[in-house]
Structure formats: C-alpha cells, structure tokens
Design an enzyme around this catalytic site. Sequence first.
Site, PDB file in Angstrom:
ATOM      1  CD  GLU A 238      -2.268   2.546  -3.529  1.00  0.00           C
ATOM      2  OE1 GLU A 238      -3.340   3.121  -3.732  1.00  0.00           O
ATOM      3  OE2 GLU A 238      -1.591   2.720  -2.492  1.00  0.00           O
TER       4      GLU A 238
ATOM      5  CG  ASP B 211      -1.857   1.103   1.363  1.00  0.00           C
ATOM      6  OD1 ASP B 211      -2.797   1.122   0.556  1.00  0.00           O
ATOM      7  OD2 ASP B 211      -1.696   1.967   2.251  1.00  0.00           O
TER       8      ASP B 211
END
Length: 574
Positions: free
Chosen positions: A297, A225
């Site tokens: 990401e 993330d």
Amino acid sequence: MIKILSVAFFFIILSESCLTLKSDWWEDASLYQIYPRSWKDSDGNGIGDLKGITEKLDYLREIGMTATWLSPIFESPMADNGYDISNFTNIDPIFGTLEDFDALLKKAKNLGLKVLVDFVPNHSSDECEWFKKSINREDGYDDFYVWADGKDDPQNPGKKLPPSNWISIFGGSMWEWNEKRQQFYLHQFYKEQPDFNFRNPKVHTAMLEVLKFWLDRGVDGFRIDAVPHMYEKILEDGTFPDEPLSGETDDSNCQDFLKHIYTQEQYETVELLYEWREFLDEYKRVHGGDTRVLLAEAYVSVETIDQYYGNGTHFGAHLPFNFNFDAMLKLPHLNARIFEETVSLWMDSIWKKHKMGNWVVGNHDLLRVGDRVGEERKDLINILVAALPGVTITYYGEEIGMTSIFYDCEDCLTGEERNFGRSPFQWNDDISAGFSSSPNTWLPVAENYKKVNVKVQRGVARSSLNIFKASQKLKHTAAFKAFKDKGGFSYGALNENVFQIIRGSNEEYRILANFGNKLETIGALLSSHKDGRNYFEYILVTCYSPHNIGDRVRLESVFLVPFETVILKKILKK
Ligand code: NOJ
C-alpha cells in the site's frame, strides 16, 4: 542419432519457451478485498466474522475471483478498526479464533482461491505488550519504538515541546508525551498507534517472525500497510529535522500543511521491502508451494513504485498498488482522454519495464466508486478495468455497485467519515441485507439494499453483478490474458468521450465505453476505413444499451448512447 538428439533439443527449447510465457498466479489475478467487519456476520452480533467469510467463500468463485485479501483480523482494541494490532499472531475474538482461520484457509484451498492477510508493520496498538514493555524500558524493548526527549519549552521551564513539527496523517502532532517514560513517542497515524523503530534489528526479527507465523498457517501472501511511512529521518545528533511548509493549506493541524520530506519515502524503506521479499522467496524455496506474494500500500509516484517493485538485482513487492485510478476517479470532469493518460502513466513506465500491472479502483479508505464517478459510470469502470492487462483489485460490493452511506457525523469519533464506504455487504433483501440476523449492525446498511443486492442482481440480465461476472470471465480467456511481449492489446481515447480497448491476437475484441452523456457514432472516429467495414457481434451490453447480445453490426455503424459500454467480438470470415 544426431537427428534424434536435435529433435529432442528442439522440444526442450520449445517447452522452455512455453514455460517462460506462462504467468505466475498473481500476474493476472482477480483480487477481491474483504473488509471482515462488513462482509458476513455468522453469529448475529452485527459485526462480520471469519465463519461468515468461510460460509460465503463460494461467492468469490461465482464472480470469477482468484484471490482475496482480508483487512486486519488480528487482536486489536479497534481504535483504527484493526489497523492498531495488540497481538500480531492471534485473531481478535470479534472475528473468531485461529481454528476458524484455519477452516477458512482450508475451504479457500479447496475452492482454488488464494488468501492474503494484512501485514501492519509500521505500528502496533498502544495496548500491545511490546509497547508496554517499551514504556517500562524492559530489556530488549527499550528501542522497539521511536522515542525522543523533546525540546525544552522556553515559556514553561521544566516542560517539553515535541521533538519536531511533524503532523500525523489524522491531524495534530505526530508526537505524544508519555508520562511514565518521560519521553515522546512517534505515531504517524492515531496516537493509539505508536510507530516501530526499524533502525532496531530486533524489530526486523520480530516482523519476520510475524510473517513466518502466518506463512506457516498457509497464507498465500500479504498486503503491506502504510509502506512509505516505515522510516523517519533522524540526524546524527539524534534529533529530528522539521519539515518545510507545503503552502497547500493554512490549517497547521492538517497533515497537508507540511511537505513530507522526512517522514515519508525514506531510502531505507526500499531495502526493507527487499528484505521481506527475500524472506518470502526463501520460504518458498524451503517449503515449496506456489509463490507467496507481497502487495504494497503506497500512494507514491511511478518512480517510487519502480523501486518498490525491484531494481534488477533485488525484488520488493510483487504488486505495489497502482493508486493512479484513485486520483483520477475523484476528478469531476473525468473523460476518455484523462482515462487514457492515467492508463499510460502506468503502461509507459511500470508495465514497459516490469510487465506488471494492477488497477485499484476502491478500498476501505475511499468513497464508493459510484459516489466518485457517478452511478451511471460504475459498470463502465468495472468493464474497462477487467479488460486491462494485469491484476484487478475489487473492493467488496463494487461488483454490485454499492453506494457509500452518508450518515450524520456530528457525534462521530474522529475519522469516522472513513466508514462511509464500509457499510455491510448487501447479500439479499432480508433483514440487514442478509449480512446479519440482527437488525443492529455495526454500521447502518445502505438504504438501497432492497434493489442493490446479490440475490436480486443474479436474476437481472444486465445488472452490475452480471456485467462484472461477464467481464471477469473474459479477463481469464486466452485473448484477454496478460500479453507480455506479444501484441494483442491496444487502447486509447477516440475522442473526449469514447475510450477503446482492443484485445486478442487470433480473435479480436473491442471494448467501447462512452464516458459522456452524448450519443457517439464510432464510424466517424475510426482511423481506418477498412477497419470499419468489419462485422462484429455484441457479446456484452450494459443497462443503458439499446443493443442485445448476439446483435451483429459493421464497426462503422456502431453508436453508443450516453454512458453505454459494450464489448464486441470480430466475426471472422470462414
Ligand atoms: C492504511 C489503511 O488502509 C488505513 O485504513 C489505516 O488507517 C492506516 N493505513 C493506518 O494503518
């Protein structure tokens, strides 16, 4: 003897070259993102859970998926729906238990599906034990997070101002005052998500332990993330420099107000990715098994993606997400030429250098594809993406063309608009679309669920679901496999509206998509007359198509009605 040896040598060379041509599992994977809160609720509390996922895993095989990535399932107070983790090595009771997770992995393995989990190393929840210890300056945790004294407030003697002008992703200062510790802490996202201090080696160790914990349980990799947010600039005197104005907005509360030269994409991030990759590779060396994979990401340029992938000596993420489609799908005037430019942006840089491709069309932070490109083009996008080389990344529900739910957000907590694309999965036309036995689900079920659901679409020949399945099936045939250095793939816009992909070397497939609402005749667009005289057979048609599977046609006589997308296969002369 010499002859026998040279024959053996020839076979060794041959088998080696075959080996090098074979792709690793992730290189042409069909990856499906499950948002666990919204996929399948097994206990009737209106929130999806792990047992629900396990129960429905076969569906992923049915639609041709080879791997799944689960959004966070870890213990969390849910200030950001699980992206605020309070315990990195346990499952949140909302989703189940570690035993439920083991059962999920076991079933996935039996089905031949890879399972990746979300890894959220940039921040924890403010309820995480580590943060509480850090507030109390407990031994070993003092510098676990990014703490700073702040500046003296000339107007209020004794009071402090934030250490810099930085603005958080969700708006407002990136710094929050902590009364107990008498210091500010940094949070790139919500104030309930304090940022870890990666300049502290103890944080590196803690994160490697988190990776090891889930690897030992048997996961096949991680989606990392918020990669570009991992480090912030700190000057030698320990202060944090202000970011310059961007000039893009007058709203000083909004993140776009500043240019993020000190809070995003700092050089250390690349090294951090290489460190995690090395850890995963070493894990494989020691424990065997298939490659454990990192997805990253990162909404960044292709130049940064290039570094995140590797520099020749070190490797980082196997798949830094290609979010270029995200920007493209927001364009109101999307057409075949823009699609070509977007594909080329990746192919001419990343693919050319690394032979790696991936195509993200949706995720939980975005509106549904149909709401961005128009309902009539959602199947077109699914077909084109499956025909491109590399990995397809499908957000749950896009395969049946789910739409976003636009409910009144007046009373919403901040940021809840982001839930518009996260509504419960539509399995059938029963109560709560078969997602839950309860009529009260954590988000409302989209109103169109009676028509838009798996059960109904299984029975309709040209439904989004069946088109998706057919294109995914083709993606895994030899003709559509990653082409690497060989030929067998070309693409381009034939005019403003028509986009063409050609796949296969022995066989030939043409994927033709009409982005526009005008009738298009292919004959007029072909560069070679000879090409046009070849016969093709329709092997995939969409709901707009006046053609049928099995129809035969000369390429020059093909026409496409508005938004029609077809796949044709060349008929080889015997
Ligand atoms: C990116 C995730 O996709 C988003 O949902 C989340 O809010 C932020 N990272 C913070 O973890």
